[in-house]
Structure formats: structure tokens, C-alpha cells
Scaffold this motif. Sequence first.
Motif, mmCIF file in Angstrom:
data_model
loop_
_atom_site.group_PDB
_atom_site.id
_atom_site.type_symbol
_atom_site.label_atom_id
_atom_site.label_comp_id
_atom_site.label_asym_id
_atom_site.label_seq_id
_atom_site.Cartn_x
_atom_site.Cartn_y
_atom_site.Cartn_z
ATOM 1 N N GLU B 226 0.828 -1.201 0.000
ATOM 2 C CA GLU B 226 0.000 0.000 0.000
ATOM 3 C C GLU B 226 0.865 1.254 0.000
ATOM 4 O OE1 GLU B 226 -3.233 0.216 -0.398
ATOM 5 O OE2 GLU B 226 -3.106 2.410 -0.284
ATOM 6 N N ARG B 369 -5.667 2.789 4.824
ATOM 7 C CA ARG B 369 -6.051 2.846 3.397
ATOM 8 C C ARG B 369 -6.317 1.454 2.853
ATOM 9 N NH1 ARG B 369 -2.037 6.642 2.574
ATOM 10 N NH2 ARG B 369 -0.647 5.004 1.812
ATOM 11 N N ALA B 370 -5.376 0.526 3.143
ATOM 12 C CA ALA B 370 -5.522 -0.841 2.637
ATOM 13 C C ALA B 370 -6.798 -1.470 3.200
ATOM 14 C CB ALA B 370 -4.298 -1.669 3.021
ATOM 15 N N LYS B 379 -10.022 -3.501 -3.569
ATOM 16 C CA LYS B 379 -8.756 -4.210 -3.428
ATOM 17 C C LYS B 379 -9.045 -5.639 -2.988
ATOM 18 C CE LYS B 379 -4.218 -3.174 -1.621
ATOM 19 N NZ LYS B 379 -3.402 -2.210 -0.958
#
Lengths: 122, 422
Positions: B226, B369-370, B379
Motif C-alpha cells: 500500500e 487505506r488498505a 482491493k
Amino acid sequence: MSDTTGESSVQARSVGDAAIIYASDYLNKLSGERIERECKRQLESGHRTLIINFRDTEIVNSIGVSILVGVIDAAEKSTARLIFSDVNNHTAELFQMLGLTRHVSLVSSEDEALSLISEAQP
Amino acid sequence: MDTNTQRLLHTFSALADLGQEIAAAGDFDEMLRTSFHLLLGSLAIRRGAVAEYEREPGSVRFVATRGLGESLSGPLALSTDHAQRLSSLGSSISLADAGKEAQRFLEDHKDAFASVEIDLVLPLVVREELIGLVLLGEKATGEKFTDEDLEVLSALSRHIGVGIRSHRLLDEIGHKADENLRLYEGLRAIYKETVRAFAAAIDIKDRYTQGHSVRVGKYSEIIAREMGWPDEEVEGITIAGYLHDIGKLIVDLSVLNSPGRFNAKEQKEMNRHPYAGYEILSPISHPYADIPLMARYHHERMDGNGYPDGLKGDQIPPGAKIVTLADSFDAMTTDRPYRKKLPLEDVLADFRVNTGTQFDPEVVCAFCRAFLKEIEGSKERRLLNLLNRNYSNMERLSPMLSQMLSEFDGGGDTRAASAAGN
């Protein structure tokens, strides 16, 4: 006169059963191979005489010579006559020295080449 | 200009063109064909061939031919004895020998040369090694070859021989490089399997943290990716995650498996593991950078209150910062002897409180974020799959993750920014 190959600047035209092919200014690998292809194409289409006009040719290098030898071979195999016209002095001397003139008639102009053909015809 | 001068100029020009052709990078077969044209054209030779000698299976393979028809399409056998004799003739072969070799060649390969004549055979010899042959037919003049002709042809042939040998060497180097790459890949695979076995061994010793090392490796990988780390470095941090607790192998078993919180003595014993891990990993030549340092510093804190060295902020390697967060995350999301796993809201709250003091804000942001991307479906679900066995309904965390991102983001470097944009 027309560009018969459609892929390069090799120009050729037919006069009776003779094909006149115009060589470029520098006969090297690229231009030589184009001329060789064009000569073979003309032989396959039934022309019994090939006239290669060197009026624009200033230099013929070793590859050019080798390719012309290949054209001589192809013409001999097809029992066709090969004439070089408008060859400059330097190139004529080169052809003479290397023995190409034993297999090819050298003439000063296209007209002379054409009259040579008509003389030879019965 | 007299004939001799003209001949000389024509030859020189062929030699110059040949040198240029061989030196030019490009298609090897095309280079050979062109070089052969030059050789033939230098003396207006009507037919011939260049053949490359292959010791195994003991044959010559035609790589360029002219005027020989189609009878020479396949390779021709050339015994080792014959090859040795040709190579002993060297590159300054005599006219008589070149003629004799042509006769021998015609006799040995009557079928192939049924309709064509060759007058000379010149061996291409470089450093006493037979590289190939040049077979030549008659000249357009119809005259026999002269000693002078032979000198010209030998000079041109030597160039062609060197060109073929250089190409072969490059080819060999290429093959060796490929082979080395395969070996290297094999070693890397063995290394990775060994590391995983080590990770399993570490986790088996500590019965409360089974699977911890492998999960830390995977969390570290997700965070590093990430953050925009290149593949090679992501692989390295994954390995570091697997091995970060290797120092626990020297920690007393009774401490590791102590059912309650550690007392001061036990904590001291436990705190030895990062440095011990560094000492275990340092003598090994890892294919990735800084693996021992990531084990050593995975209990350091941004405020300098960590151990073993009390490093602060940028003194801590970036990889160690990632492993630190991954390690804490797994510790908080799994049952421990002294407490049950924490709710994810509490885990995130812990991160929020300790960002900047314990954890690097850039690493926390990458993690958030991930996590968020996986929840939103943009994702692949890797983090969520690792957590799935213990948690459900993780969509509820989105507002909290977004909030943390808005609080801490902006301090990241360009790699992080670029990764965020993906």
C-alpha cells in the motif's frame, strides 16, 4: 513508366517481351535486393529479356555486385537475355574487371538495348 | 585508373563494409547473409555458402548460401577428424589446400553437391577453433582463383569467423545468465520455504501465538504494498515479518508460555528477543536488505521509549516500523493468555492514540487505506480474510478508518501518495 513493385522506388516498364528495370543511385543491399526481386518477378511473368538501366547509378558496392551476379544466374536459368544500359565508366570498368560483362551485354543507352533485341529477333 | 588499383579499391571497400556490418548490432543471420554477399561481391563469385560448424552433433549448418539451389538445406556431417584437419589448416590456408578441401567436400557429400561445383573451401578458424566453413564456386570471370584472390577471401572470411564466434560467445553468456537466474530463483524458493519453516518453528514454541509470525509477514506485506514499495522490497518485508520473533527461540520456554502477564524478570527475559533475533539473522546472507535490523527494531517506538536501543523517529528503519504495526495488530486481534482478542474498534482506537508516539503515522495511514479499500471492494480481500475467522461485519469500521486517514494523512512521502492514488 510505373512503380511495379508497390513497395519501393524500383521502376520498371515493359517493351514487347523485354522488361526495363531502373536501378537507383547507389546499388547496395537494400536497393539491390529490390532490383533482384523485380528482375525475378519480370522473369516469372514471361519476359525473355531484362534491361537494367543504370542511368541514375553512381556507385555499385560489393553487395550490389553479388546481387547482380544473382540476377545473372536467374536470367541464365530462365534462358533470358540480360542487358545493362547507361552504365557509367567507372562501374563499366568494375563490371569488366569482375567478369560480369562475360554474361551481360553492356550498351550505352536504352534505345541501343532495344535495337539489340530487335536485331537478334528473326 | 588501372585495373589493379580499381581491384584494390573495390576490395578495400568490401572490407570496410564488412567491418561495419559485423560491428553493427542487429539480426545475426542477416549480418551473416550480408557479410557473405560482400565476400562474394568482392570477386563476383557466382555461388557459395557459409556454414557454421557445430561440434555436437558434428556437422556443418548452412547459414547463408548463394546459387547452390535447394540441395543444401540440411546440415552436413563433418567428423571430428575432418574438423581437426580443417582447423589445423588455420586461417592462412593455401590455394592448393583450399582446392583439395573442396574436392574432399564434394566427394564426402556427393548427394548434396550433385548439381553444383565448389572450387574452394576455406575453414573459419578463430583461436585454433573451427568456427565454420566458407564454400566458394567459380568467379564470374571464369578464371581460376589466384593467390591474391585467396588473400582477399581469407581476410574477409576471418572477419566472418570472428563475427560468428562473438555471436556464439554472447549466446553462451546469455544461456549462462539464464541458468544462473534459474538457480537463483531456485535458491530463493528454498530460502522462502526455509523461512516459513522457521516461522512455524517459532510459533510452535510459543503456544499462545500460533500462526503469529506468518500473519505478521502477511500484514507487513499488505502495508508495504500500500505504501508503494517495489516488489523486491515487499518480498523482503514479508520475510522480515516471518522472522521478526526468531529471537524467541532463545527465550526460556516457561516465560514464553507463562499464563499471565509477565513479571519484571520475565519481561526482561522476553525483551531479549529482538536483539537475539538480530544476532541469529545477521550471519545469514539474505537475498533482501535489512532483515536482521527489522527483527532488532520491531519493538522500538517513535518516541524513543521502545527497546532494545531506544531509537527515535527516523532512526528506526522504515521496514521495522511496518513490522511493529503488523506485530501489534496481530497481538491485539488474537487471544492471549492474559486477555481475549480486542474488538476492532478498540484496536483502531489504540492505533489512533499511539500514532506518532509508538507508530509511524505514514504506516498507520497505509494500513487504514488498505483496510478501507478492502472493505469498499476496490482491493483484493487479504486483510479481511486474515481477520475473518475472528471478526465479522467489518464494514462498520469504514467511518473510523476514514477519520484516522483524515487525521494522519498528508505526512506521507511520494511513494505513499502514489500508492494511495492506485
